[in-house]
Scaffold this active site. Structure first.
Site, short mmCIF file in Angstrom:
data_model
loop_
_atom_site.label_atom_id
_atom_site.label_comp_id
_atom_site.label_asym_id
_atom_site.label_seq_id
_atom_site.Cartn_x
_atom_site.Cartn_y
_atom_site.Cartn_z
N GLY A 150 19.47 160.87 -25.84
CA GLY A 150 20.80 160.22 -26.58
C GLY A 150 21.69 159.44 -25.53
O GLY A 150 22.96 159.64 -26.06
N GLN A 151 21.24 158.82 -24.48
CA GLN A 151 22.22 158.07 -23.46
C GLN A 151 22.72 156.82 -24.26
O GLN A 151 21.75 156.05 -24.61
CB GLN A 151 21.35 157.69 -22.28
CG GLN A 151 22.42 157.03 -21.21
CD GLN A 151 21.99 156.69 -19.75
OE1 GLN A 151 20.47 157.09 -19.72
NE2 GLN A 151 22.73 156.11 -18.97
N ASP A 204 36.35 162.93 -23.02
CA ASP A 204 35.36 162.06 -23.93
C ASP A 204 36.26 161.97 -25.11
O ASP A 204 36.89 162.50 -25.72
CB ASP A 204 34.30 163.09 -24.38
CG ASP A 204 33.18 162.25 -25.06
OD1 ASP A 204 32.17 162.06 -24.37
OD2 ASP A 204 33.08 161.67 -26.08
N ILE A 205 35.90 160.54 -25.86
CA ILE A 205 36.51 160.29 -27.05
C ILE A 205 36.50 161.04 -28.13
O ILE A 205 36.83 160.97 -29.18
CB ILE A 205 36.39 158.61 -27.28
CG1 ILE A 205 37.65 158.10 -27.93
CG2 ILE A 205 35.14 158.29 -27.76
CD1 ILE A 205 37.38 156.36 -27.93
N ASN A 255 22.85 163.04 -19.69
CA ASN A 255 21.75 162.25 -20.66
C ASN A 255 20.98 161.06 -20.03
O ASN A 255 21.68 160.32 -19.49
CB ASN A 255 22.38 162.05 -21.93
CG ASN A 255 22.83 163.14 -22.70
OD1 ASN A 255 22.10 164.22 -22.91
ND2 ASN A 255 24.06 163.18 -23.50
N HIS A 301 27.29 159.44 -16.12
CA HIS A 301 28.31 160.22 -16.42
C HIS A 301 27.80 161.82 -16.81
O HIS A 301 26.86 162.08 -17.29
CB HIS A 301 29.15 159.73 -17.76
CG HIS A 301 28.11 159.44 -18.96
ND1 HIS A 301 27.38 158.27 -18.84
CD2 HIS A 301 27.79 159.99 -20.07
CE1 HIS A 301 26.68 158.27 -19.95
NE2 HIS A 301 27.18 159.53 -20.73
N LEU A 302 28.52 162.68 -15.91
CA LEU A 302 28.09 164.12 -16.19
C LEU A 302 29.13 164.62 -17.26
O LEU A 302 30.29 164.56 -17.15
CB LEU A 302 28.34 164.89 -14.98
CG LEU A 302 28.18 166.30 -14.84
CD1 LEU A 302 26.60 166.47 -15.32
CD2 LEU A 302 28.12 166.82 -13.58
N HIS A 303 28.58 165.11 -18.41
CA HIS A 303 29.30 165.66 -19.30
C HIS A 303 29.83 166.97 -18.92
O HIS A 303 28.86 167.88 -18.36
CB HIS A 303 28.56 165.93 -20.68
CG HIS A 303 28.17 164.63 -21.65
ND1 HIS A 303 29.03 164.09 -22.46
CD2 HIS A 303 27.24 163.65 -21.15
CE1 HIS A 303 28.27 163.12 -22.96
NE2 HIS A 303 27.12 162.70 -22.13
P1 5GP Z 1 25.97 159.66 -23.57
O1 5GP Z 1 25.55 159.53 -25.07
O2 5GP Z 1 25.76 158.15 -22.99
O3 5GP Z 1 25.52 160.78 -22.92
O4 5GP Z 1 27.38 159.85 -23.69
C1 5GP Z 1 28.25 158.89 -23.65
C2 5GP Z 1 29.85 159.48 -24.16
O5 5GP Z 1 30.73 158.41 -23.99
C3 5GP Z 1 29.61 159.96 -25.47
O6 5GP Z 1 30.25 161.65 -25.52
C4 5GP Z 1 30.88 159.21 -26.23
O7 5GP Z 1 31.97 160.12 -27.03
C5 5GP Z 1 31.83 158.73 -25.08
N1 5GP Z 1 32.44 157.48 -25.29
C6 5GP Z 1 31.94 156.45 -26.10
N2 5GP Z 1 32.98 155.53 -25.85
C7 5GP Z 1 33.90 156.00 -25.26
C8 5GP Z 1 35.31 155.39 -24.90
O8 5GP Z 1 35.60 154.25 -25.34
N3 5GP Z 1 36.10 156.24 -24.23
C9 5GP Z 1 35.56 157.62 -24.01
N4 5GP Z 1 36.85 158.22 -23.24
N5 5GP Z 1 34.61 158.22 -24.18
C10 5GP Z 1 33.89 157.44 -24.78
#
Ligand code: 5GP
Ligand code: ZN
Length: 113
Positions: free
Chosen positions: A92-93, A30-31, A86, A99-101
């Site tokens: 908070g998606q 994750d970034i 999410n 994607h599975l964190h």
């Molecule tokens: P969500 O909030 O949809 O469950 O998770 C999206 C995740 O993607 C967040 O934790 C966010 O930090 C990560 N993310 C967003 N943009 C990028 C990116 O460009 N590269 C990577 N590696 N992760 C990203």
């Protein structure tokens, strides 16, 4: 899918720190990591959210979940880890490609915020 960030990572149009890849699954850091290990495990085939899943997706979802467990095991995260999908606004998606964190390497609070 044209405008999907994670499809672009899968197609190498956007760089990412990739930790695992096979024909069907990609995992990358994750970034904006929220724990010492914060890996996103994704199916290579675009699926927008859990709401879009059909019975035909059971196998790929199983692969994604088992891959998260394998990465935790490889890293010696035996004290515990969390896996989260999410879904939609209240959870908070922000990226609509499932994607599975995988979070681990520190004590994680429950219930989450
Ligand atoms: P969500 O909030 O949809 O469950 O998770 C999206 C995740 O993607 C967040 O934790 C966010 O930090 C990560 N993310 C967003 N943009 C990028 C990116 O460009 N590269 C990577 N590696 N992760 C990203
Ligand atoms: Zn996508």
């Amino acid at each position: 899918m044209a405008d999907c960030l994670f499809c672009k990572i899968i197609e190498r149009q956007i760089p990412a720190s990739i930790v695992y890849e096979d024909d069907r699954v990609l995992a990358f850091n994750d970034i904006n990591p929220q724990a010492p290990t914060h890996v996103l495990v994704v199916p290579k085939r675009h699926i927008a959210s859990l709401d879009e899943l059909s019975q035909g997706d059971d196998e790929i979802v199983g692969e994604v979940v088992r891959r998260a467990a394998a990465i935790a095991k490889e890293r010696g995260i035996t004290a515990g880890y969390r896996t989260v999908f999410n879904t939609n606004r209240d959870a908070g998606q922000t990226v609509f490609h499932i994607h599975l964190h995988l979070l681990g390497g520190r004590s994680l609070h429950w219930p989450p915020g």
